[in-house]
Each structure stands twice: as structure tokens, then as C-alpha cells.
Design a protein around this motif. Structure first.
Motif: not given
Length: 428
Positions: A385-391, A404-408
Motif C-alpha cells: 500500500t505504501a509503495r502504491l501510494r507513490r504511484v 495515477l500520480r503525475a509526479d511519479t
């Protein structure tokens, strides 16, 4: 003396007409550490350190890799066979020196010092052809007798782009079963799928080292873990009755590894699946079997799962099925089976989601990574979950609603990808 134990978790009650049986088999080894009575001693083990010295490693990466290789050399126990290989578009045995009469030497203080001096002299040049690295490692290990535990560490920072397509896959097939290999990538220019293919086929782990400063600690831990294993090799042996179909065999903890296509036939009803070396540890396997449905009230043994080491069965777990018309029994779901089924789907969803994102298919990526967020929440995999939150931005984990995050960064995606097969245990 090493001992193995096995425990089976499943719901053995099937409704009328049902045919598929799923079981989680937990295998635990005790007294299996190196140096234990009956276990491997230092002279029964061999280590090869393989590090990338292609042109892309010039500068900080190579200096960190050379330092890490020296740190790893310090962790190799005296008496252990060892060698050092540097890899570019060709592979070179750095130590023992190419003109030495033997391909591997036993570790002792003078050899340790000379190996470090040899490592320090390595310079960066050339391209990247990992097939040559694996083949040289295999040739080097082949100079030792059978029964020796053979383990390698492989480090790269780049894509396998200096050889014809297919060479790496052919090399992997050629060396499979000869030695184990933990593979690592440093930085963000290497390809996770390439390095994972090596590690998976050679019963090792794959990992990302984001910054070169982390290579030494990772190498140190890998060698320590390897040196602690006192059982050189063991197989998971699965017997199924006449008329049954073995759907799959997977390791599901501590990582997911599909062993289904690694079967070695013992007899028409029995096959062995490789598990590699063991220390004091426990692993869990998911076995799925399809059998013909039987009348209500019938009971059947559908699988016997054993760990075989040294040619002898060390422990046995039985998977049974009973057909019942009692819904209170047949509706039960084994928590272990449900948990690891979810963890396997989680790994697939992450990898497929990232692949879709890389291909520019944002819709599929969002759906897959949303499902991954949902599964990570349901199975208690907080690390995922923590790793997914960075993506992705997780709006509702229970519903799998994400954006989807734009700053990944590429490193964030690689960290999620490499850790996708790491599982959590069943909640107590």
C-alpha cells in the motif's frame, strides 16, 4: 540435525459436483543452519560475486560496487570456495586470476586480501551482455563436485543490450538448476523484467538498490543469509492419485514463485519441484489439484506433499477432500488459501498495471493498480500500500478507486515492481 515439519491448511469439504481442491502447505526447517550437525560446513559451500563493470558503471556506481564486493568478501567464511566475476559485453574472472590453475579457491586471509586487490583494479568499459556473466559463473561452479551449495550475487545498472535478443533467455535455461542467484539492480536504468527473469529461474530474489551507497549493506546481508544455509538443496515432492490433475504449485511466502513448470518426474503420479538451499526458516506453498467429483459422503486423499533432501523424504503433509451437502461446511473458506490467493493476484495486478502505464494505456493502468490497492488493503500488505501510494492517489482502497500520480519517478515504479512478489503472512 536438521528437521522439517509440514502443516496443511485447507477446507477439505466440497459441495456436490465440485472438483478443485486448494491447500496451503507450511514447511518449517529447524537445525538447518550452516555448521549444525549433519549440515553443510564451510568447505561444502561456494560463492561467486558478479558485478557489472560496463561503461555505464563509470564513476560512483562502479566504486560503490567494488566496495560492496569487498564487503561481501569479508562475509565469506574461511574454507568456502569463492570467485569474483566482472561483467560487461564479456565476462572476466577477476579472482582467482585468469591464469590461475583453479577457477575457485578456498577463502583464507591471504586469498581474501588478494581478492580485494583484484577488485580494486577493475575499471569500467564496454557494454552489457549478461548471458556471458551467467555462463562463466556456471563454468566456474562446474569445477566443484556435486553436493556443494552454489550461490551467486549479480549486480547490474543497465539494460542487457550488447548481445542478440534471446541470448540471455538461452543462458538462463542452460544454467537453471546449477546454482542459485540473487540479482540486484542499482539506479533507474536497468530493466526489472530482465533481472527478475534471472532471479526467478535461479531460485533467488530480485531487488532495487536506489542509490549506490546502499549496495554494500545489501551485499553483506545477501552473503550472510547465504552462508547461514546448511541444507544445500531440497525439493517439494507432490503425489496425486490416478485421474487427478495438478493445476499449479507455487511458493507463496516469503515471496511468490511459480514452480509449476519446474517439475521433475519421479513417477507418473509424483513430481519434484525445486526449492533450493534452506536454513532455519519457514516457507509456504499453494498446491491446487483437480479431481473427479465423487458422491456425497465420499472422502479422498488428493495429494501428499513432502520435502525431500539428500534423497530422503523429511516430512509429509496430506491434502484431503470430502464431499458434503452441509453448506455450513462447504461454504467455509480457508483463511490461508484466501490470503495467498489475494497476494498472488496482487503481484499480478501491480506488474500488469505498471506495464500498461509504461505502454501509455492509462485506463488499464488505473484499473489494474486500483485492484492492487484493493487487494493490498484486504490482505493487510501495508508495504505494498505504501509503495502504491507513490504511484497512485488512493481515493478509496476498499473500492479500488485510484488516480495515477503525475509526479511519479521511475525509481518509485521500479520499487513497486521489484517488491510486488514479496508477501505478508496470514493475519493471526
Amino acid at each position: 540435525m536438521a528437521t522439517f515439519s509440514a502443516e496443511v491448511f485447507s477446507n477439505e469439504y466440497l459441495p456436490e459436483g465440485a472438483t478443485d481442491v486448494h491447500a496451503i502447505v507450511q514447511v518449517k526447517a529447524t537445525g538447518a543452519g550452516a555448521g549444525e550437525p549433519g549440515g553443510l560446513q564451510a568447505g561444502d559451500s561456494a560463492e561467486i560475486i558478479i558485478f557489472d563493470n560496463s561503461g555505464s558503471m563509470t564513476g560512483r556506481n562502479l566504486e560503490a560496487a567494488k566496495h560492496a564486493a569487498s564487503v561481501a568478501v569479508d562475509q565469506i567464511v574461511d574454507g568456502t570456495h569463492f570467485a569474483i566475476i566482472a561483467g560487461s559485453h564479456v565476462a572476466e574472472r577477476v579472482f582467482p586470476y585468469p591464469n590461475a590453475p583453479v577457477a575457485m579457491v578456498r577463502m583464507e586471509p591471504r586469498a581474501r586480501d588478494e581478492a580485494k586487490r583484484a577488485i580494486a583494479r577493475v575499471q569500467a568499459s564496454g557494454g552489457t551482455a549478461m548471458s556471458s556473466w551467467l555462463m562463466l559463473a556456471n563454468q566456474t561452479f562446474a569445477t566443484l563436485p556435486s553436493g556443494v551449495r552454489k550461490h551467486a550475487i549479480l549486480l547490474t545498472d543497465g539494460k542487457n543490450e550488447s548481445e542478440p535478443e534471446g541470448n540471455l533467455q538461452r543462458a538462463i535455461r542452460a544454467v537453471q538448476g546449477s546454482f542459485q542467484c540473487d540479482a540486484r539492480g542499482v539506479g533507474d536504468r536497468w530493466v526489472v523484467s530482465e533481472v527478475r527473469e534471472i532471479a526467478t529461474a535461479l531460485l533467488g530474489t530480485v531487488g532495487l538498490i536506489a542509490d549506490p551507497s546502499g549496495i554494500a549493506a545489501d551485499f553483506e546481508q545477501l552473503i550472510r543469509s547465504s552462508m547461514a544455509r546448511g541444507i544445500a538443496d531440497a525439493s517439494l515432492r507432490v503425489w496425486t492419485p490416478q485421474g487427478a490433475q495438478l493445476l499449479f504449485v507455487r511458493q507463496v511466502a516469503p515471496t511468490i514463485e511459480d514452480l509449476t513448470n519446474r517439475r521433475t518426474v519421479v513417477n507418473p503420479l509424483t513430481g519434484d519441484y525445486p526449492t533450493g538451499a534452506w536454513g532455519d526458516e519457514d516457507r509456504e506453498y499453494h498446491v491446487a489439484i483437480r479431481v473427479p467429483s465423487r458422491p456425497l459422503g465420499s472422502e479422498q486423499l488428493v495429494a501428499r506433499v513432502q520435502i525431500v533432501s539428500g534423497g530422503q523424504a523429511q516430512t509429509s503433509g496430506l491434502v484431503k477432500a470430502m464431499w458434503s451437502n452441509d453448506p455450513s461446511l462447504t461454504a467455509r473458506i480457508s483463511p490461508a488459501v484466501a490470503h495467498y490467493t489475494g497476494q498472488t493476484e496482487l503481484a499480478t495486478a501491480i506488474q500488469e498495471g505498471l506495464a500498461a502505464k509504461a505502454a501509455g494505456d492509462e485506463r488499464t493502468a488505473t484499473i489494474k493498480l486500483g485492484r492492487a490497492a484493493q487487494l493490498a488493503q484486504a490482505t493487510g500488505n501495508d508495504e505494498a500500500t505504501a509503495r502504491l501510494r507513490r504511484v497512485v492517489e488512493i481515493d478509496d482502497a476498499e473500492r479500488g478507486t485510484v488516480r495515477l500520480r503525475a509526479d511519479t519517478s521511475r525509481l518509485d515504479e521500479m520499487a513497486l515492481d521489484t517488491a510486488s512478489t514479496k508477501t505478508t503472512r496470514v493475519r493471526k
